[in-house]
Design a protein around this motif. Sequence first.
Motif, PDB file in Angstrom:
ATOM      1  N   SER A   5      69.903  -1.520  20.232  1.00 57.31           N
ATOM      2  CA  SER A   5      70.659  -0.498  19.533  1.00 57.31           C
ATOM      3  C   SER A   5      71.881  -0.174  20.373  1.00 57.31           C
ATOM      4  O   SER A   5      71.807  -0.112  21.592  1.00 57.31           O
ATOM      5  CB  SER A   5      69.797   0.756  19.347  1.00 57.31           C
ATOM      6  OG  SER A   5      70.559   1.784  18.784  1.00 57.31           O
ATOM      7  N   ILE A  19      77.346   4.093  11.729  1.00 54.97           N
ATOM      8  CA  ILE A  19      76.029   3.533  11.426  1.00 54.97           C
ATOM      9  C   ILE A  19      75.550   2.653  12.579  1.00 54.97           C
ATOM     10  O   ILE A  19      74.405   2.734  13.010  1.00 54.97           O
ATOM     11  CB  ILE A  19      76.074   2.741  10.101  1.00 54.97           C
ATOM     12  CG1 ILE A  19      76.296   3.695   8.931  1.00 54.97           C
ATOM     13  CG2 ILE A  19      74.806   1.920   9.916  1.00 54.97           C
ATOM     14  CD1 ILE A  19      76.649   3.012   7.633  1.00 54.97           C
ATOM     15  N   ILE A  23      73.045   5.672  15.035  1.00 54.35           N
ATOM     16  CA  ILE A  23      71.639   5.685  14.623  1.00 54.35           C
ATOM     17  C   ILE A  23      70.818   5.137  15.786  1.00 54.35           C
ATOM     18  O   ILE A  23      71.084   4.039  16.263  1.00 54.35           O
ATOM     19  CB  ILE A  23      71.429   4.829  13.360  1.00 54.35           C
ATOM     20  CG1 ILE A  23      72.203   5.422  12.183  1.00 54.35           C
ATOM     21  CG2 ILE A  23      69.951   4.710  13.035  1.00 54.35           C
ATOM     22  CD1 ILE A  23      72.174   4.572  10.929  1.00 54.35           C
ATOM     23  N   TYR A  25      67.772   3.994  15.940  1.00 56.46           N
ATOM     24  CA  TYR A  25      66.910   2.845  15.636  1.00 56.46           C
ATOM     25  C   TYR A  25      67.768   1.705  15.117  1.00 56.46           C
ATOM     26  O   TYR A  25      68.701   1.931  14.351  1.00 56.46           O
ATOM     27  CB  TYR A  25      65.885   3.210  14.565  1.00 56.46           C
ATOM     28  CG  TYR A  25      64.982   4.320  14.985  1.00 56.46           C
ATOM     29  CD1 TYR A  25      63.898   4.071  15.814  1.00 56.46           C
ATOM     30  CD2 TYR A  25      65.224   5.616  14.575  1.00 56.46           C
ATOM     31  CE1 TYR A  25      63.067   5.092  16.220  1.00 56.46           C
ATOM     32  CE2 TYR A  25      64.393   6.649  14.975  1.00 56.46           C
ATOM     33  CZ  TYR A  25      63.315   6.382  15.799  1.00 56.46           C
ATOM     34  OH  TYR A  25      62.502   7.380  16.199  1.00 56.46           O
ATOM     35  N   ALA A  27      69.286  -0.683  12.792  1.00 55.26           N
ATOM     36  CA  ALA A  27      69.319  -0.828  11.337  1.00 55.26           C
ATOM     37  C   ALA A  27      69.279  -2.313  10.991  1.00 55.26           C
ATOM     38  O   ALA A  27      70.112  -3.080  11.455  1.00 55.26           O
ATOM     39  CB  ALA A  27      70.572  -0.182  10.760  1.00 55.26           C
ATOM     40  N   ALA A  62      64.582   4.186   6.260  1.00 56.65           N
ATOM     41  CA  ALA A  62      65.002   5.328   7.066  1.00 56.65           C
ATOM     42  C   ALA A  62      66.272   5.955   6.490  1.00 56.65           C
ATOM     43  O   ALA A  62      66.995   5.334   5.710  1.00 56.65           O
ATOM     44  CB  ALA A  62      65.232   4.887   8.501  1.00 56.65           C
ATOM     45  N   ALA A  64      69.794   8.484   7.515  1.00 59.79           N
ATOM     46  CA  ALA A  64      70.673   9.136   8.490  1.00 59.79           C
ATOM     47  C   ALA A  64      71.715   9.935   7.710  1.00 59.79           C
ATOM     48  O   ALA A  64      72.060   9.584   6.575  1.00 59.79           O
ATOM     49  CB  ALA A  64      71.349   8.114   9.389  1.00 59.79           C
ATOM     50  N   ASN A  76      77.276  11.961  13.388  1.00 54.69           N
ATOM     51  CA  ASN A  76      75.905  11.951  12.910  1.00 54.69           C
ATOM     52  C   ASN A  76      75.419  13.389  13.017  1.00 54.69           C
ATOM     53  O   ASN A  76      75.386  13.961  14.098  1.00 54.69           O
ATOM     54  CB  ASN A  76      75.057  11.027  13.776  1.00 54.69           C
ATOM     55  CG  ASN A  76      73.644  10.892  13.255  1.00 54.69           C
ATOM     56  OD1 ASN A  76      73.074  11.831  12.718  1.00 54.69           O
ATOM     57  ND2 ASN A  76      73.084   9.726  13.433  1.00 54.69           N
ATOM     58  N   HIS A  79      68.906  14.563  11.362  1.00 54.64           N
ATOM     59  CA  HIS A  79      67.718  13.840  11.759  1.00 54.64           C
ATOM     60  C   HIS A  79      67.883  12.377  11.360  1.00 54.64           C
ATOM     61  O   HIS A  79      68.408  12.068  10.305  1.00 54.64           O
ATOM     62  CB  HIS A  79      66.522  14.468  11.037  1.00 54.64           C
ATOM     63  CG  HIS A  79      65.253  13.771  11.282  1.00 54.64           C
ATOM     64  ND1 HIS A  79      64.575  13.910  12.456  1.00 54.64           N
ATOM     65  CD2 HIS A  79      64.550  12.916  10.524  1.00 54.64           C
ATOM     66  CE1 HIS A  79      63.491  13.175  12.400  1.00 54.64           C
ATOM     67  NE2 HIS A  79      63.448  12.566  11.243  1.00 54.64           N
ATOM     68  N   ASN A  80      67.450  11.478  12.216  1.00 53.74           N
ATOM     69  CA  ASN A  80      67.524  10.042  11.934  1.00 53.74           C
ATOM     70  C   ASN A  80      66.111   9.497  11.913  1.00 53.74           C
ATOM     71  O   ASN A  80      65.335   9.769  12.808  1.00 53.74           O
ATOM     72  CB  ASN A  80      68.281   9.313  13.041  1.00 53.74           C
ATOM     73  CG  ASN A  80      69.673   9.824  13.188  1.00 53.74           C
ATOM     74  OD1 ASN A  80      70.542   9.469  12.421  1.00 53.74           O
ATOM     75  ND2 ASN A  80      69.889  10.685  14.153  1.00 53.74           N
ATOM     76  N   GLY A  81      65.801   8.730  10.915  1.00 56.30           N
ATOM     77  CA  GLY A  81      64.512   8.083  10.925  1.00 56.30           C
ATOM     78  C   GLY A  81      63.728   8.279   9.653  1.00 56.30           C
ATOM     79  O   GLY A  81      64.295   8.353   8.572  1.00 56.30           O
ATOM     80  N   GLU A  95      62.458  12.164   4.207  1.00 59.10           N
ATOM     81  CA  GLU A  95      63.301  12.815   5.194  1.00 59.10           C
ATOM     82  C   GLU A  95      64.281  13.709   4.462  1.00 59.10           C
ATOM     83  O   GLU A  95      64.690  13.419   3.347  1.00 59.10           O
ATOM     84  CB  GLU A  95      64.093  11.803   6.024  1.00 59.10           C
ATOM     85  CG  GLU A  95      63.269  11.084   7.052  1.00 59.10           C
ATOM     86  CD  GLU A  95      62.523  12.002   7.984  1.00 59.10           C
ATOM     87  OE1 GLU A  95      63.086  13.005   8.463  1.00 59.10           O
ATOM     88  OE2 GLU A  95      61.346  11.724   8.227  1.00 59.10           O
TER      89      GLU A  95
END
Length: 110
Positions: A5, A19, A23, A25, A27, A62, A64, A76, A79-81, A95
């Motif tokens: 990442s 993006i 983020i 995680y 993508a 997920a 974002a 951003n 919450h991400n995920g 989410e």
Amino acid sequence: MFWLSDFEFGKYDNLREAIQKGIPYPAIKLVHTEEYDGVTIVMYTAKPEEEELPFANYTPLAIAFFRGNDEEGWSNIGHNGWTHYENDNMHVYHEYLQEHDEKGNDRDQI
């Protein structure tokens, strides 16, 4: 396969960079983007971090949340995920974005 990442905090020049770097995680595939009330919602498939989720044998969907534009930059903001519930009948992912003002009061929920 090994995933990296490019996660960084801060402002990004365009949504693609936001993006890619905003983020935490990796993508795998961008599924959908949508602008709602000044917030750009990005839906993507992700690769769970094996150290955090060693038994995750799924590819989560997920979310974002970003705010901004290409002139002023992108941030951003949420919450991400994903949240994952699983049983023999179904998998559920959900989410939402919960924003608060400086006093801690709820502003918006998307």
